[in-house]
Design an enzyme around this catalytic site. Structure first.
Site, PDB file in Angstrom:
ATOM      1  N   TYR A 143       0.838  -1.200   0.000  1.00 45.18           N
ATOM      2  CA  TYR A 143       0.000   0.000   0.000  1.00 45.18           C
ATOM      3  C   TYR A 143       0.878   1.257   0.000  1.00 45.18           C
ATOM      4  O   TYR A 143       0.675   2.177  -0.795  1.00 45.18           O
ATOM      5  CB  TYR A 143      -0.891  -0.054   1.243  1.00 45.18           C
ATOM      6  CG  TYR A 143      -1.813   1.113   1.452  1.00 45.18           C
ATOM      7  CD1 TYR A 143      -2.860   1.367   0.584  1.00 45.18           C
ATOM      8  CD2 TYR A 143      -1.654   1.942   2.560  1.00 45.18           C
ATOM      9  CE1 TYR A 143      -3.726   2.430   0.805  1.00 45.18           C
ATOM     10  CE2 TYR A 143      -2.517   3.000   2.790  1.00 45.18           C
ATOM     11  CZ  TYR A 143      -3.550   3.241   1.913  1.00 45.18           C
ATOM     12  OH  TYR A 143      -4.402   4.284   2.141  1.00 45.18           O
ATOM     13  N   ILE A 173      -8.436   7.540   9.320  1.00 40.13           N
ATOM     14  CA  ILE A 173      -9.679   8.327   9.343  1.00 40.13           C
ATOM     15  C   ILE A 173     -10.739   7.604  10.181  1.00 40.13           C
ATOM     16  O   ILE A 173     -11.056   6.440   9.927  1.00 40.13           O
ATOM     17  CB  ILE A 173     -10.220   8.549   7.906  1.00 40.13           C
ATOM     18  CG1 ILE A 173      -9.132   9.122   6.985  1.00 40.13           C
ATOM     19  CG2 ILE A 173     -11.458   9.440   7.934  1.00 40.13           C
ATOM     20  CD1 ILE A 173      -8.658  10.500   7.318  1.00 40.13           C
TER      21      ILE A 173
HETATM   22  N1  SER Z   1      -6.073   4.014   7.119  1.00 46.34           N
HETATM   23  C1  SER Z   1      -5.133   3.487   6.185  1.00 46.34           C
HETATM   24  C2  SER Z   1      -4.800   2.094   6.503  1.00 46.34           C
HETATM   25  O1  SER Z   1      -4.804   1.762   7.669  1.00 46.34           O
HETATM   26  C3  SER Z   1      -3.894   4.307   6.171  1.00 46.34           C
HETATM   27  O2  SER Z   1      -3.934   5.200   5.121  1.00 46.34           O
HETATM   28  O3  SER Z   1      -4.490   1.347   5.639  1.00 46.34           O
END
Ligand code: SER
Length: 321
Positions: A143, A173
């Site tokens: 990621y 978030i």
């Molecule tokens: N909230 C995301 C994740 O935990 C981080 O960008 O993958």
């Protein structure tokens, strides 16, 4: 000319609330929601909706032409924990979708793009405290690799082809309307639901794992504020650091106990611990504050109050039905 907006990945955690906010600002008919499957009743009834696979440039183009779309918000992505399980699928979704919209902007089919990056673009060799805008970026997750590469593609299309693409490195978030899926920061959403439903929560991160976080309302405001900012004020075309709050599982549990005194938390770290350990703890977002006036509104206490009040009201409503 007025703006017509297409949201790719509108049914996800951020996309769902972003769609409603953009519809309230730009008018429901000017905000086209899309995803690979249909959304909830509010999504489907509040404005236009199209099925789009975000990796399919032709599908995106045909909807862009049908509605004369001027701006695209690309919210479709595979998050950190899921992408560790399906590395090539994660890379493909996250990169192919971005390159598709960048190409459409290069060919002048659209005028402006929003694309989210993440704190996951940083890695174990980045400074953990007050992580600067520009520093070492050697992510250890698929990621994170897709986010760092994507940031450079955004910058490249801006410099080389004049594409107006804008981006934020989101922290975790926190929301209560739509659940996240497949992220390492998801515990900080799940904890509220379990606290209210079961009075107890088993956390997949250890007690003192500090991570940068942000309430959904702040994230949506930041996103729209960046997109509405004067082009001349945007100095960074990779992606802006963005910060609000930073806490550990133990600290969020203490805050929840103020409302639910009998709440208990246990810790059972899994593979996501290593991901969290590779990320910053506190991010320096002074560039966003200076360039386009970013200010956050929610801290841990006001966010917790808002979430618990809303979830309790929702539970009472469904009990009455
Ligand atoms: N909230 C995301 C994740 O935990 C981080 O960008 O993958």
């Amino acid at each position: 000319m007025s703006d017509t907006i297409l949201i790719l990945g509108a049914c996800g955690q951020i996309g769902t609330e972003l769609t409603q906010k953009l519809r309230s600002i730009y008018g429901a008919d000017n905000v086209i929601a899309s995803d690979i499957r249909e959304g909830n009743a509010e999504m489907m009834s509040s404005g236009p909706f199209e099925i789009i696979d975000a990796t399919n440039q032709e599908q995106i183009l045909s909807v862009v032409q049908k509605y004369k779309v001027t701006q695209v918000y690309l919210m479709a992505a595979m998050l950190s924990a899921t992408a560790e399980k399906y590395p090539l699928k994660g890379w493909d979704l996250n990169m192919t979708s971005l390159l598709a919209v960048l190409e459409l902007a290069k060919e002048k089919h659209i005028q402006k793009i929003y694309w989210p990056s993440s704190m996951a673009a940083f890695g174990p060799t980045s400074p953990k405290m007050n992580t600067p805008q520009q520093t070492i970026m050697e992510p250890s997750t698929v990621y994170g690799i897709s986010k760092v590469a994507g940031e450079h593609w955004c910058n490249y299309y801006h410099d080389k082809y004049g594409v107006d693409v804008r981006s934020i490195r989101y922290p975790g978030i926190i929301s209560w309307k739509t659940l996240p899926g497949g992220g390492t920061t998801d515990y900080a959403v799940d904890i509220y639901f379990d606290a209210l439903k079961k009075g107890t929560f088993e956390c997949f991160l250890s007690e003192n794992t500090r991570l940068p976080m942000m309430y959904m309302d702040d994230a949506i405001n930041a996103t729209i504020q960046l997109m509405q900012a004067d082009e001349k004020s945007i100095q960074i075309r990779t992606s802006y650091n963005l910060a609000a709050i930073s806490f550990t599982p133990a600290e969020i549990a203490t805050e929840i106990k103020k409302y639910i005194p009998e709440f208990t938390i246990t810790y059972n770290p899994d593979f996501r611990q290593a991901i969290a350990d590779s990320w910053p703890q506190l991010i320096d977002d002074s560039a966003a504050r200076k360039d386009w006036g970013w200010r956050h509104q929610f801290d841990l206490a006001s966010m917790t109050k808002d979430i618990i009040t809303n979830l309790q009201a929702k539970a009472e409503e469904s009990a009455e039905v």
